[in-house]
Design a protein around this motif. Structure first.
Motif, PDB file in Angstrom:
ATOM      1  N   ARG A  61       0.822  -1.224   0.000  1.00  0.00           N
ATOM      2  CA  ARG A  61       0.000   0.000   0.000  1.00  0.00           C
ATOM      3  C   ARG A  61       0.848   1.264   0.000  1.00  0.00           C
ATOM      4  O   ARG A  61       0.456   2.278  -0.583  1.00  0.00           O
ATOM      5  CB  ARG A  61      -0.911   0.023   1.232  1.00  0.00           C
ATOM      6  CG  ARG A  61      -1.870  -1.139   1.311  1.00  0.00           C
ATOM      7  CD  ARG A  61      -2.881  -0.964   2.446  1.00  0.00           C
ATOM      8  NE  ARG A  61      -2.238  -0.903   3.759  1.00  0.00           N
ATOM      9  CZ  ARG A  61      -2.330   0.139   4.594  1.00  0.00           C
ATOM     10  NH1 ARG A  61      -3.026   1.205   4.249  1.00  0.00           N
ATOM     11  NH2 ARG A  61      -1.732   0.102   5.773  1.00  0.00           N
ATOM     12  N   PHE A  62       1.996   1.212   0.639  1.00  0.00           N
ATOM     13  CA  PHE A  62       2.885   2.378   0.751  1.00  0.00           C
ATOM     14  C   PHE A  62       4.119   2.170  -0.122  1.00  0.00           C
ATOM     15  O   PHE A  62       4.627   1.055  -0.246  1.00  0.00           O
ATOM     16  CB  PHE A  62       3.344   2.576   2.194  1.00  0.00           C
ATOM     17  CG  PHE A  62       2.293   3.034   3.158  1.00  0.00           C
ATOM     18  CD1 PHE A  62       0.947   3.032   2.820  1.00  0.00           C
ATOM     19  CD2 PHE A  62       2.651   3.472   4.430  1.00  0.00           C
ATOM     20  CE1 PHE A  62      -0.020   3.455   3.707  1.00  0.00           C
ATOM     21  CE2 PHE A  62       1.694   3.896   5.330  1.00  0.00           C
ATOM     22  CZ  PHE A  62       0.354   3.886   4.965  1.00  0.00           C
ATOM     23  N   THR A  63       4.604   3.278  -0.680  1.00  0.00           N
ATOM     24  CA  THR A  63       5.834   3.236  -1.469  1.00  0.00           C
ATOM     25  C   THR A  63       6.711   4.415  -1.088  1.00  0.00           C
ATOM     26  O   THR A  63       6.270   5.570  -1.134  1.00  0.00           O
ATOM     27  CB  THR A  63       5.533   3.302  -2.978  1.00  0.00           C
ATOM     28  OG1 THR A  63       4.644   2.236  -3.329  1.00  0.00           O
ATOM     29  CG2 THR A  63       6.818   3.177  -3.783  1.00  0.00           C
ATOM     30  N   ILE A  64       7.946   4.136  -0.741  1.00  0.00           N
ATOM     31  CA  ILE A  64       8.907   5.179  -0.402  1.00  0.00           C
ATOM     32  C   ILE A  64       9.777   5.461  -1.623  1.00  0.00           C
ATOM     33  O   ILE A  64      10.078   4.560  -2.409  1.00  0.00           O
ATOM     34  CB  ILE A  64       9.778   4.753   0.808  1.00  0.00           C
ATOM     35  CG1 ILE A  64      10.611   5.918   1.329  1.00  0.00           C
ATOM     36  CG2 ILE A  64      10.635   3.550   0.469  1.00  0.00           C
ATOM     37  CD1 ILE A  64      11.328   5.620   2.651  1.00  0.00           C
ATOM     38  N   SER A  65      10.138   6.723  -1.792  1.00  0.00           N
ATOM     39  CA  SER A  65      11.017   7.093  -2.892  1.00  0.00           C
ATOM     40  C   SER A  65      11.843   8.310  -2.483  1.00  0.00           C
ATOM     41  O   SER A  65      11.604   8.897  -1.423  1.00  0.00           O
ATOM     42  CB  SER A  65      10.217   7.387  -4.157  1.00  0.00           C
ATOM     43  OG  SER A  65       9.345   8.484  -3.950  1.00  0.00           O
ATOM     44  N   ASN A  71      16.892  16.596  -2.374  1.00  0.00           N
ATOM     45  CA  ASN A  71      17.141  16.117  -1.004  1.00  0.00           C
ATOM     46  C   ASN A  71      15.827  15.885  -0.274  1.00  0.00           C
ATOM     47  O   ASN A  71      15.612  16.352   0.861  1.00  0.00           O
ATOM     48  CB  ASN A  71      18.005  17.123  -0.241  1.00  0.00           C
ATOM     49  CG  ASN A  71      19.196  16.450   0.427  1.00  0.00           C
ATOM     50  OD1 ASN A  71      19.622  15.382   0.018  1.00  0.00           O
ATOM     51  ND2 ASN A  71      19.713  17.065   1.454  1.00  0.00           N
ATOM     52  N   THR A  72      14.955  15.160  -0.935  1.00  0.00           N
ATOM     53  CA  THR A  72      13.604  14.935  -0.420  1.00  0.00           C
ATOM     54  C   THR A  72      13.279  13.459  -0.473  1.00  0.00           C
ATOM     55  O   THR A  72      13.617  12.773  -1.448  1.00  0.00           O
ATOM     56  CB  THR A  72      12.580  15.740  -1.234  1.00  0.00           C
ATOM     57  OG1 THR A  72      12.905  17.136  -1.150  1.00  0.00           O
ATOM     58  CG2 THR A  72      11.176  15.528  -0.705  1.00  0.00           C
ATOM     59  N   VAL A  73      12.605  13.002   0.567  1.00  0.00           N
ATOM     60  CA  VAL A  73      12.111  11.631   0.635  1.00  0.00           C
ATOM     61  C   VAL A  73      10.587  11.689   0.617  1.00  0.00           C
ATOM     62  O   VAL A  73       9.990  12.568   1.253  1.00  0.00           O
ATOM     63  CB  VAL A  73      12.611  10.926   1.903  1.00  0.00           C
ATOM     64  CG1 VAL A  73      12.072   9.507   1.972  1.00  0.00           C
ATOM     65  CG2 VAL A  73      14.132  10.913   1.940  1.00  0.00           C
ATOM     66  N   TYR A  74       9.982  10.783  -0.116  1.00  0.00           N
ATOM     67  CA  TYR A  74       8.523  10.766  -0.259  1.00  0.00           C
ATOM     68  C   TYR A  74       7.950   9.464   0.298  1.00  0.00           C
ATOM     69  O   TYR A  74       8.637   8.442   0.362  1.00  0.00           O
ATOM     70  CB  TYR A  74       8.125  10.882  -1.727  1.00  0.00           C
ATOM     71  CG  TYR A  74       8.647  12.120  -2.407  1.00  0.00           C
ATOM     72  CD1 TYR A  74       9.815  12.070  -3.179  1.00  0.00           C
ATOM     73  CD2 TYR A  74       7.990  13.338  -2.296  1.00  0.00           C
ATOM     74  CE1 TYR A  74      10.303  13.208  -3.806  1.00  0.00           C
ATOM     75  CE2 TYR A  74       8.471  14.475  -2.921  1.00  0.00           C
ATOM     76  CZ  TYR A  74       9.631  14.399  -3.676  1.00  0.00           C
ATOM     77  OH  TYR A  74      10.116  15.533  -4.297  1.00  0.00           O
ATOM     78  N   LEU A  75       6.684   9.530   0.661  1.00  0.00           N
ATOM     79  CA  LEU A  75       5.949   8.319   1.030  1.00  0.00           C
ATOM     80  C   LEU A  75       4.571   8.400   0.376  1.00  0.00           C
ATOM     81  O   LEU A  75       3.739   9.223   0.770  1.00  0.00           O
ATOM     82  CB  LEU A  75       5.817   8.183   2.543  1.00  0.00           C
ATOM     83  CG  LEU A  75       5.193   6.866   3.017  1.00  0.00           C
ATOM     84  CD1 LEU A  75       6.132   5.690   2.716  1.00  0.00           C
ATOM     85  CD2 LEU A  75       4.879   6.903   4.507  1.00  0.00           C
ATOM     86  N   GLN A  76       4.387   7.579  -0.633  1.00  0.00           N
ATOM     87  CA  GLN A  76       3.084   7.474  -1.281  1.00  0.00           C
ATOM     88  C   GLN A  76       2.259   6.454  -0.522  1.00  0.00           C
ATOM     89  O   GLN A  76       2.681   5.300  -0.383  1.00  0.00           O
ATOM     90  CB  GLN A  76       3.238   7.045  -2.743  1.00  0.00           C
ATOM     91  CG  GLN A  76       1.924   6.846  -3.470  1.00  0.00           C
ATOM     92  CD  GLN A  76       1.152   8.138  -3.652  1.00  0.00           C
ATOM     93  OE1 GLN A  76       1.728   9.175  -4.000  1.00  0.00           O
ATOM     94  NE2 GLN A  76      -0.147   8.100  -3.419  1.00  0.00           N
ATOM     95  N   MET A  77       1.116   6.868  -0.030  1.00  0.00           N
ATOM     96  CA  MET A  77       0.263   5.999   0.792  1.00  0.00           C
ATOM     97  C   MET A  77      -1.072   5.820   0.082  1.00  0.00           C
ATOM     98  O   MET A  77      -1.795   6.791  -0.138  1.00  0.00           O
ATOM     99  CB  MET A  77       0.052   6.621   2.171  1.00  0.00           C
ATOM    100  CG  MET A  77       1.356   6.979   2.880  1.00  0.00           C
ATOM    101  SD  MET A  77       1.107   7.508   4.580  1.00  0.00           S
ATOM    102  CE  MET A  77       0.141   8.994   4.321  1.00  0.00           C
TER     103      MET A  77
END
Length: 110
Positions: A61-65, A71-77
């Motif tokens: 369900r979640f994807t980190i990128s 210099n950014t981290v994302y979390l697609q939920m």
């Protein structure tokens, strides 16, 4: 180092959100970053890491990128559930944690 998380909000069950964490300052490596969350009355838990770890409760369900330039981290939920309600933070995984930012609140209504 400053960690500024954003993108949280109120969403209905089944909905989606994309969290962002902007990292300011010099860090060891963006590749050792991850997302954590803390629900009311519970301990903070690791949710996902750039290295590929996902908590069982969020797998599929979640994807980190990451964006190395920004210099950014994302979390697609996706397919959010009420039990995903928590304050979400980014920080280093392993080693000495950086100072925790304020996080971003995610509230999922049923």
């Amino acid at each position: 180092v400053q960690l500024q998380a954003s993108g949280g909000g109120l969403v209905q069950a089944g909905g989606s959100l994309r969290l962002s964490c902007v990292i300011s300052g010099e860090i060891f490596s963006i590749n050792v970053m991850g997302w954590y969350r803390q629900a009311p009355g519970k301990q903070r838990e690791l949710v996902a890491t750039i290295a590929g770890y996902y908590a069982e409760s969020v797998k599929g369900r979640f994807t980190i990128s990451r964006d190395n330039v920004k210099n950014t981290v994302y979390l697609q939920m996706n397919r959010l559930k009420p039990e995903d309600t928590a304050v979400y933070y980014c920080n280093r995984v392993g080693g000495t944690r950086y100072t925790w930012g304020q996080g971003t609140q995610v509230t999922v209504s049923s």
